[in-house]
Design a protein around this motif. Structure first.
Motif, short mmCIF file in Angstrom:
data_model
loop_
_atom_site.label_atom_id
_atom_site.label_comp_id
_atom_site.label_asym_id
_atom_site.label_seq_id
_atom_site.Cartn_x
_atom_site.Cartn_y
_atom_site.Cartn_z
N VAL A 24 0.86 -1.19 0.00
CA VAL A 24 0.00 0.00 0.00
C VAL A 24 0.89 1.23 0.00
CG1 VAL A 24 -1.71 1.31 1.29
CG2 VAL A 24 -1.87 -1.19 1.19
N ARG A 25 0.68 2.11 -0.95
CA ARG A 25 1.53 3.28 -1.10
C ARG A 25 0.80 4.56 -0.71
NH1 ARG A 25 3.11 -0.22 -5.24
NH2 ARG A 25 5.36 -0.63 -5.31
N LEU A 26 1.48 5.41 0.02
CA LEU A 26 0.97 6.72 0.40
C LEU A 26 1.82 7.79 -0.27
CD1 LEU A 26 0.42 6.14 4.23
CD2 LEU A 26 -1.18 5.72 2.35
N PHE A 27 1.18 8.89 -0.67
CA PHE A 27 1.87 9.96 -1.38
C PHE A 27 1.56 11.30 -0.72
CE2 PHE A 27 1.12 6.54 -4.35
CZ PHE A 27 2.31 6.44 -5.06
N LYS A 28 2.48 12.24 -0.88
CA LYS A 28 2.26 13.63 -0.49
C LYS A 28 2.04 14.42 -1.77
CE LYS A 28 4.06 17.34 2.44
NZ LYS A 28 5.16 17.75 3.36
N VAL A 29 0.87 15.06 -1.85
CA VAL A 29 0.46 15.72 -3.09
C VAL A 29 0.16 17.19 -2.81
CG1 VAL A 29 -1.20 15.70 -4.98
CG2 VAL A 29 -0.57 13.55 -3.87
N PRO A 30 0.85 18.13 -3.45
CA PRO A 30 0.52 19.54 -3.26
C PRO A 30 -0.83 19.88 -3.89
CG PRO A 30 2.22 19.30 -4.93
CD PRO A 30 2.00 17.94 -4.35
N VAL A 31 -1.51 20.85 -3.31
CA VAL A 31 -2.83 21.24 -3.81
C VAL A 31 -2.76 21.67 -5.27
CG1 VAL A 31 -4.70 22.91 -3.52
CG2 VAL A 31 -3.65 21.89 -1.52
N ASP A 32 -1.66 22.29 -5.67
CA ASP A 32 -1.54 22.80 -7.04
C ASP A 32 -0.83 21.81 -7.96
OD1 ASP A 32 1.01 22.94 -6.03
OD2 ASP A 32 1.35 25.05 -6.52
N ALA A 33 -0.87 20.52 -7.65
CA ALA A 33 -0.18 19.53 -8.49
C ALA A 33 -0.71 19.53 -9.91
CB ALA A 33 -0.31 18.14 -7.88
N ASN A 34 -2.02 19.69 -10.07
CA ASN A 34 -2.63 19.79 -11.40
C ASN A 34 -2.20 18.66 -12.34
OD1 ASN A 34 -2.86 22.07 -14.17
ND2 ASN A 34 -4.53 21.20 -12.99
N LEU A 35 -2.18 17.43 -11.78
CA LEU A 35 -1.84 16.20 -12.51
C LEU A 35 -0.37 16.11 -12.92
CD1 LEU A 35 -4.97 15.71 -14.83
CD2 LEU A 35 -4.64 15.00 -12.46
N ASP A 36 0.44 17.02 -12.43
CA ASP A 36 1.88 16.97 -12.74
C ASP A 36 2.54 15.96 -11.79
OD1 ASP A 36 4.56 17.33 -13.17
OD2 ASP A 36 4.55 19.51 -12.95
N THR A 37 2.90 14.80 -12.32
CA THR A 37 3.45 13.73 -11.48
C THR A 37 4.82 14.10 -10.89
OG1 THR A 37 4.37 12.66 -13.46
CG2 THR A 37 2.20 11.93 -12.70
N ASN A 38 5.49 15.09 -11.47
CA ASN A 38 6.78 15.51 -10.92
C ASN A 38 6.62 16.22 -9.57
OD1 ASN A 38 8.43 14.59 -13.10
ND2 ASN A 38 7.75 16.36 -14.31
N LYS A 39 5.42 16.75 -9.31
CA LYS A 39 5.16 17.43 -8.04
C LYS A 39 4.71 16.46 -6.94
CE LYS A 39 3.82 21.92 -9.98
NZ LYS A 39 2.75 22.96 -10.02
N ILE A 40 4.36 15.26 -7.33
CA ILE A 40 3.82 14.28 -6.38
C ILE A 40 4.94 13.38 -5.88
CG2 ILE A 40 2.19 12.37 -6.10
CD1 ILE A 40 0.48 13.71 -8.31
N LYS A 41 5.09 13.29 -4.56
CA LYS A 41 6.21 12.56 -3.98
C LYS A 41 5.74 11.35 -3.17
CE LYS A 41 8.87 15.80 -5.57
NZ LYS A 41 9.69 15.52 -6.80
N PRO A 42 6.43 10.21 -3.30
CA PRO A 42 6.14 9.08 -2.42
C PRO A 42 6.35 9.48 -0.96
CG PRO A 42 7.54 8.39 -4.25
CD PRO A 42 7.48 9.89 -4.29
N PHE A 43 5.41 9.11 -0.10
CA PHE A 43 5.47 9.51 1.30
C PHE A 43 5.81 8.34 2.22
CE2 PHE A 43 3.36 11.01 5.31
CZ PHE A 43 4.20 12.10 5.53
N TYR A 44 5.14 7.21 1.98
CA TYR A 44 5.46 6.01 2.76
C TYR A 44 4.87 4.80 2.04
CZ TYR A 44 6.41 2.95 6.70
OH TYR A 44 6.91 1.94 7.49
N THR A 45 5.59 3.68 2.12
CA THR A 45 5.12 2.42 1.54
C THR A 45 4.91 1.41 2.67
OG1 THR A 45 6.27 2.80 -0.56
CG2 THR A 45 5.61 0.54 -0.06
N VAL A 46 3.69 0.93 2.81
CA VAL A 46 3.36 -0.06 3.85
C VAL A 46 3.57 -1.45 3.28
CG1 VAL A 46 1.62 -0.90 5.46
CG2 VAL A 46 1.63 1.52 4.79
N GLN A 47 4.58 -2.13 3.80
CA GLN A 47 4.85 -3.50 3.35
C GLN A 47 3.85 -4.45 4.00
OE1 GLN A 47 6.94 -4.08 0.99
NE2 GLN A 47 7.94 -2.06 0.96
N THR A 48 3.09 -5.13 3.21
CA THR A 48 2.03 -6.01 3.74
C THR A 48 2.26 -7.44 3.30
OG1 THR A 48 0.60 -5.68 1.81
CG2 THR A 48 0.38 -4.10 3.62
#
Length: 405
Positions: free
Chosen positions: A166-190
């Motif tokens: 399960v992957r969690l991301f930190k996404v700025p409000v103004d990301a506007n679908l720009d994947t370069n602005k979206i950063k991996p935040f934490y990965t839950v190993q299950t």
């Protein structure tokens, strides 16, 4: 003498202003006969007609109420906003199909998901109008306390080798679908032995904004019986599993001033047994402490103070094993987690039940209904020693109070 009189008058004026603030009237959005209503003080106002309203939510400043309308069974929900100042409902866009929407903690901006897309409203003439895309592939989300970013979950996929993490991301409000602005935040190993989940939901921030609680949910049938309550630090460097519980986000509450997390623990989809109020210090190194006496179940909870929790409690029913699920006749109790003392708070009549406790300022509120009724009343009392009184009659569900805190 004149100076002393002037000082006295100033003191009285100051005292009056403090009391006036302290005694601000209760304000709530509620649903009666499927319609949206507003009550402020003693005044009730019907806001909608001829529709089926659900899930009203206040904006931070109380100017707007977001809600959905759809079919009687809750299908096809369409997002509306009621403008309290202009006294009118409007569509923030031509059509927004969603059941998952949340106001910004810092502004009158509304975020929502629709078809796996996270969107935020634009602003036009001082109110939410129009929208912008933020990110794709979103399961659930929550605003960061700064109102500038989101924490976002993305459900895992089933591969020939098993389920992805399960992957969690930190996404700025103004990301506007720009994947370069979206950063991996934490990965839950299950995995299927210690921790199995395919998504994360019901995010809630601690009072100081340093921890975020959420539920890790397994596949559909499994999630009906057990989900994993977890917490993650605000910088994504400390993940902890807290306990097992049902997938009810309203059963998870942070203390008002401390990093303590109260929740109703216990597996099994039926409410007849194994539902216990538990409190964990965050970060934690010990098993959460449980407070529900043997022979009882707790089915809702709310913090009254940093050391007191109100719970909706009923006697467990281990004898039931088939047929219609019995109604659990809950009564409100108060738990002092510091001393361990517990006391009954409400006394409903036979075949009545009290649930959905809420605390607004110094006011304790709850929803009282009967075993076979599909409506109920809202009762209130000021602090522990106040006189209880009925505040709303014949409402469909517990109201949503506007709270300045």
């Amino acid at each position: 003498m004149a100076i002393r009189i002037l000082l006295f008058l100033l003191f009285m004026s100051f005292s009056f202003s403090i009391n006036a603030v302290a005694e601000a009237p209760l304000k709530a959005a509620f649903i009666r006969d499927y319609q949206l209503w507003l009550k402020e003080g003693d005044q009730e106002t019907q806001l909608t007609k001829g529709t089926y309203v659900s899930n009203p939510q206040w904006s931070k400043d109380g100017q707007f109420i977001a809600y959905t309308t759809g079919y009687k069974n809750g299908e096809n929900p369409n997002l509306f906003i009621y403008d309290v100042k202009k006294k009118e409902s409007y569509l923030p866009y031509i059509s927004i199909k969603t059941s998952n929407y949340k106001w910004s903690p810092t502004s009158n901006q509304l975020a929502y998901t629709s078809g796996g897309v996270l969107n935020v409203t634009q602003t036009k003439n001082g109110r939410p109008q129009g929208f912008e895309n933020v990110a794709l592939g979103v399961g659930d989300f929550e605003w960061f306390p700064n109102g500038k970013d989101f924490i976002v979950s993305s459900g895992s996929n089933l591969l020939p080798t098993g389920w992805e993490p399960v992957r969690l991301f930190k996404v700025p409000v103004d990301a506007n679908l720009d994947t370069n602005k979206i950063k991996p935040f934490y990965t839950v190993q299950t995995n299927t032995s210690d921790l199995f989940a395919i998504d994360a939901e019901s995010f809630k921030w601690s009072p100081d904004g340093k921890w975020d609680s959420f539920l890790l949910t397994p596949t559909a049938s499994w999630s009906m019986d057990s989900n994993t309550l977890s917490v993650l630090s605000s910088v994504g460097d400390n993940f902890q599993v807290i306990g097992k519980m049902l997938g009810n986000g309203s059963w998870i509450k942070w203390a008002p001033t401390k990093n303590q997390l109260a929740f109703i623990s216990g597996e099994g989809r039926f409410y007849v047994e194994n539902k216990n109020t538990a409190v964990a210090d965050i970060p934690t190194s010990n098993k959460p402490k449980e407070y529900t006496p043997k022979g009882y179940v707790d089915l809702d909870l709310e913090w009254l103070s940093p050391n007191e929790i109100i719970v909706a409690r009923a006697k467990e029913n281990k004898k039931w094993n088939e047929g219609p699920v019995p109604t659990m006749l809950t009564v409100l109790y108060l738990i002092n987690i510091q001393t361990g003392e517990q006391m009954q708070l409400t006394f409903p009549k036979n075949n009545q039940l009290d649930n959905s406790p809420q605390v607004v300022g110094s006011t304790i509120t709850w929803y009282r209904t009967s075993e076979k009724a599909n409506k109920g009343d809202v009762w209130i009392k000021d602090k522990m020693n106040g006189q209880e009184q009925r505040w709303l009659k014949n409402v469909d569900v517990a109201p949503t109070f506007f709270d300045t805190n």
